[in-house]
Structures are given as C-alpha cells and as structure tokens.
Design an enzyme around this catalytic site. Structure first.
Site, mmCIF file in Angstrom:
data_model
loop_
_atom_site.group_PDB
_atom_site.id
_atom_site.type_symbol
_atom_site.label_atom_id
_atom_site.label_comp_id
_atom_site.label_asym_id
_atom_site.label_seq_id
_atom_site.Cartn_x
_atom_site.Cartn_y
_atom_site.Cartn_z
ATOM 1 N N LYS A 87 0.649 -1.455 0.561
ATOM 2 C CA LYS A 87 0.204 0.165 -0.186
ATOM 3 C C LYS A 87 1.000 1.415 -0.152
ATOM 4 C CE LYS A 87 -1.576 -1.189 3.657
ATOM 5 N NZ LYS A 87 -1.347 -2.585 3.795
ATOM 6 N N LYS A 103 -8.384 1.063 -11.857
ATOM 7 C CA LYS A 103 -8.276 0.487 -13.071
ATOM 8 C C LYS A 103 -8.085 -1.015 -12.883
ATOM 9 C CE LYS A 103 -3.133 -0.006 -12.759
ATOM 10 N NZ LYS A 103 -3.198 -1.565 -12.972
ATOM 11 N N CYS A 147 -4.563 1.864 -8.373
ATOM 12 C CA CYS A 147 -4.817 0.475 -8.654
ATOM 13 C C CYS A 147 -6.719 0.472 -8.526
ATOM 14 C CB CYS A 147 -4.534 0.069 -7.286
ATOM 15 S SG CYS A 147 -2.233 -0.336 -7.238
ATOM 16 N N ASN A 177 -8.220 -6.601 -5.090
ATOM 17 C CA ASN A 177 -8.337 -4.944 -5.278
ATOM 18 C C ASN A 177 -10.369 -4.821 -5.602
ATOM 19 O OD1 ASN A 177 -6.247 -4.000 -5.079
ATOM 20 N ND2 ASN A 177 -5.184 -3.257 -7.035
#
Ligand SMILES: NC(=O)c1ccc[n+]([C@@H]2O[C@H](COP(=O)([O-])OP(=O)(O)OC[C@H]3O[C@@H](n4cnc5c(N)ncnc54)[C@H](O)[C@@H]3O)[C@@H](O)[C@H]2O)c1
Length: 437
Positions: A157, A269, A266, A214
């Site tokens: 992160k 997308k 992140c 994600n």
C-alpha cells in the site's frame, strides 16, 4: 544474488530498495532518464515514508544502483522483475504495451538463463504473452537459451509500502517450473524467516488473485458508501452501523469506512480491467459494474452537499480543500477524488484554496495555476466560505478550530472522511456536514 527491477515507480523502487536492504545486489532500470538521473543524485521522485534513507543506505553499501539500460545489465542478473505501469486503455482493459516492451528487450538481449517475473498487475494470460514474445525474439536471433516466467503480483500500500514489503501478510507467486519456484523461495525467505508465507500457485491463478483482491476491497468501499447514503435518508449513523458490523469476525473492521469514493492508481483501473477480462470471456461482472457506478457517484457527494447548503449558488464562493492525494501518506493523485471536486468547484465559479502535506507539486503539474496552493492548512482556510476535508492526513485531525473560525468567512465544514465529531464541531460554532449521518 543479483537482480534487476524494471520500472522504478512506486512498486519498482520500493521492491528494489527492499531487496537491497536484505542483501541482494539490485539494479533498478527505468526508461525515464530524468527519473534515473535524479535517483543517481539521491533525489527520490516519489513521497514514501522511510524510502529516502533506505535508498541512500543501500546505494552507499553498493547494493543498489540505477540505469536506463536493461540491455547493459541483463546478462549480469539471475532474475528480472518487471514493475512497469499497466494503465487503463481506452476500453478499460490493462494497457500491456510497457510489459510487452520489457519482454521484447529481454528476448533481444539475453544470452543466459534468466527468470522473468511480472510484478505489475496484469490480466490472466499475460505471462503466456511475455513468454511467447521472449521466445519469438530468441528464435529471430537463432539463439537457444533457457528462461522461465513467473507471476508475483504486488500487494503493498502506498504510504506503508516499506512495511508491507518487508513484512507482507503473504506473498503470491505463480510458477510453472521447480527452478523458478526455488529462486523465488530463496528471494522471499529472508522476509519471512519465522513463518514462510509464500503461496505458490499456477500462473493464471496468481494473475487473477491480484484483481480479485483489489476488486473485493473496492466492493467493500462502494458497499459502505451505499449504506452511508441510505443512512442519511433514514436517519441512521453509518459510524455506528460500521462498528456494529465490523465487530462480526466474519466481516472484520477493515475497509468499512465510507467517504468520497476510492481513487488511486490501482482500484479504479483494476476493477475496470477485471470487468473487461470478463467481457472478453463472454461474462458480465454484475457486482463490479455496480461498484464502479456507486464510486463514480460518490466522488460528487461532497460537492452536492455544498451545493445544497448554498441553494445552488456557489458562484464567487471561496472553498478551502484539505488534502489532495488519493489517500494520506502519499503524493499520488491518480484518480484522486480531489480532482473531481476541484473541477466541479471551478466550473461552479468558486475560488479554490488547497493544501496537502505532500501532493501540492503533483497537483500543480496536473491542474496548473487555476487554484491557490496554500502554504499550510490555516492559509488554505483563510477567508473561505467552506472548508472541505478530502484526505485524512494526521495533521488535519486536531487543528486549532478557534483560529480557523476567526479566519474563515463562514464557519462551514464538510468532512469527506468522517474524522471530526459533529457535536464537538457544532459546540465550537461550526455548521458541520459529513458522510452517512
Ligand atoms: N502503486 C501501487 O500502490 C501499486 C500496488 C500494487 C501493484 N501496483 C501495480 O504495479 C505496477 C506499477 O505501478 P506503479 O504505481 O509503480 O507505476 P509507476 O507509474 O509509478 O511506475 C512505472 C514506471 O515504469 C517505467 N517504465 C515504463 N516502461 C518502461 C520500460 N520499457 N522499461 C523501463 N521502465 C519503464 C516508467 O517510466 C515508470 O517510472 C502497475 O501494474 C500497478 O498496477 C501498483
């Protein structure tokens, strides 16, 4: 061991530096010569806590160096990690041109065995493409050299990248040969001496794991934003609801914070790319379509509250914004909710005064001089008709409200991250709006 890391961005630079820290000899490669020149002078192109000292220590120790030429170091190394960008293409799919370009360079120049590891977030099937391109280039040269490909998606992160890399929850590695598995075990063992948490799997599963992770996190955020919006309509308090559900061990407390939508390089997308992968395979990711829709709308929520407060009359108002980066402890503004907000405020005729502890330069590069860049949070609030909290940096948690109240034109706070207490703010004479209460 000697390795190369291609792509010296948020992931590549942290990866290279952390491998150097445990004793690996690392060469960081980037085609951006300005970046490499800066790094050679000790100037770090990104803001990441603790990175500068770690780079400087490892450069001095001779374990970390920088170059623009993969060709020049390829045949010195045993492993090449590719950590180049995979930005969204126009149709939402991941743009693999940088990843495939790296593969081509490797195929054109390799003279001995190398393990090629993709660290970038890439759709299932990319390792196959990387392998095919390298083989194609070798065949063109009429050279017979062995190589392996592997997938090693990164879960760090920004803002906590070094800790995440040095002490990961787990490391996911997709391999298809024992040789590759052995090399990857050797590289990650020093980070996980007491509890070896490398999860080996096949390559497509490793590639998919990153997108699934994600997308799951983005789903939790959009779900909570949906719940928060409904809380406002029915008179519930999302903070209490969050506490109530987060204490259920099946749900857990993390990623349940409502706000003004997810951003960053992140989640947006990767959600898009997974939707696209499904589409290409004749499947519709219904949940993820909804996740995106909620998120797009959520980025306007704070602006809509402001509009409502001023009965749609925002022209000429001065608005202060605290926080520009997509989250605290980074200067990254890719897909940051602040960008959507600033755009709407300017279009509505507002004057905008912004402050961020790390992202001022980045913001200036993106939107130029149409807004005022404040020297600190108090300067931003000067003469403002409203103050909007956008990124929850620690220094915004307990400001001197008495000073701010005196210098603002109107005592109006819109808290996009629910970090202040409504009762406390009202007692100090502010009108206070937040999310989901
Ligand atoms: N940023 C994050 O927090 C994060 C976390 C996990 C995974 N990822 C993934 O890691 C990848 C990299 O992300 P990032 O944020 O570090 O990107 P970034 O844009 O910060 O860095 C990418 C770098 O690659 C360089 N590059 C492009 N083509 C090159 C080439 N042919 N040879 C050498 N260098 C080249 C660019 O100049 C740039 O410096 C992406 O796939 C991303 O999705 C990012």
């Amino acid at each position: 061991m000697k390795i190369a890391i291609v792509g010296t961005g948020y992931v590549g630079l942290v990866t290279g530096t952390c491998f150097a820290e445990i004793g690996v000899n690392v060469i960081c490669v980037d085609t951006n010569s300005e970046k490499i020149e800066s790094l050679k002078k000790g100037i770090i192109p990104i803001y990441e806590n603790g990175l500068e000292e770690m780079i400087s220590r490892n450069v001095k120790a001779g374990r970390l160096r920088f170059t623009t030429s993969l060709e020049s170091c390829l045949n010195e190394v045993e492993v090449v990690f590719s950590a180049v960008g995979t930005p969204p293409d126009e149709d939402g799919s991941a743009d693999l041109s940088y990843v495939l370009e790296v593969a081509r360079t490797i195929g054109r120049n390799m003279q001995k065995y190398v393990l090629v590891v993709t660290k970038s977030t890439v759709p299932v099937g990319t390792a196959e493409k990387v392998q095919a391109i390298i083989q194609e280039e070798l065949d063109k040269r009429g050279v017979n050299v062995e190589f392996d490909v592997a997938s090693n998606p990164e879960f760090l992160k920004e803002g906590n990248a070094i800790n995440d890399f040095m002490s990961p929850d787990r490391v996911v590695v997709g391999v298809k040969s024992d040789r590759a598995k052995k090399v990857m075990s050797k590289l990650y063992k020093p980070f996980l001496l007491n509890n070896f948490r490398v999860i080996f799997m096949d390559i497509p599963s490793a590639e998919m794991t990153k997108y699934a992770a994600n997308s799951m996190l983005a789903t939790r955020i959009s779900f909570m934003n949906d719940i928060a919006n409904l809380c406002e309509l029915v008179g519930a308090d999302v903070n209490m609801v969050r506490n109530g559900i987060g204490s259920d061990t099946r749900i857990g407390r993390k990623f349940l914070y409502p706000g003004i939508g997810y951003g960053g390089s992140c989640f947006p997308k990767d959600v898009k790319a997974l939707i696209k992968t499904a589409e290409l395979n004749g499947y519709k990711m219904r949940v993820l379509h909804a996740v995106e829709e909620v998120n797009d709308k959520q980025k306007s929520v704070l602006f809509e509250k402001l509009q409502k407060h001023f009965n749609d009359d925002l022209n000429g108002k001065t608005i202060a914004i605290w926080g520009l980066a997509f989250k605290p402890e980074t200067d990254d503004m890719r897909e940051a909710p602040a960008l959507v907000l600033i755009d709407k405020l300017l279009k509505a005729g507002c004057k905008v005064r912004v402050y961020d502890p790390a992202a001022i330069n980045e913001c200036r590069c993106r939107i130029g001089e149409s807004i005022y860049y404040a020297t600190d949070m108090y300067d931003a609030a000067l003469d403002a008709d409203a103050l909007m909290l956008v990124t929850e940096w620690k220094e915004f948690r307990l400001p001197s409200w008495a000073v701010i109240k005196k210098t603002m034109k109107r005592p109006l706070i819109l808290d996009g991250r629910n970090i202040y207490d409504k009762k406390d703010m009202e007692e100090q004479g502010f009108t206070y709006h937040c999310i989901g209460k």
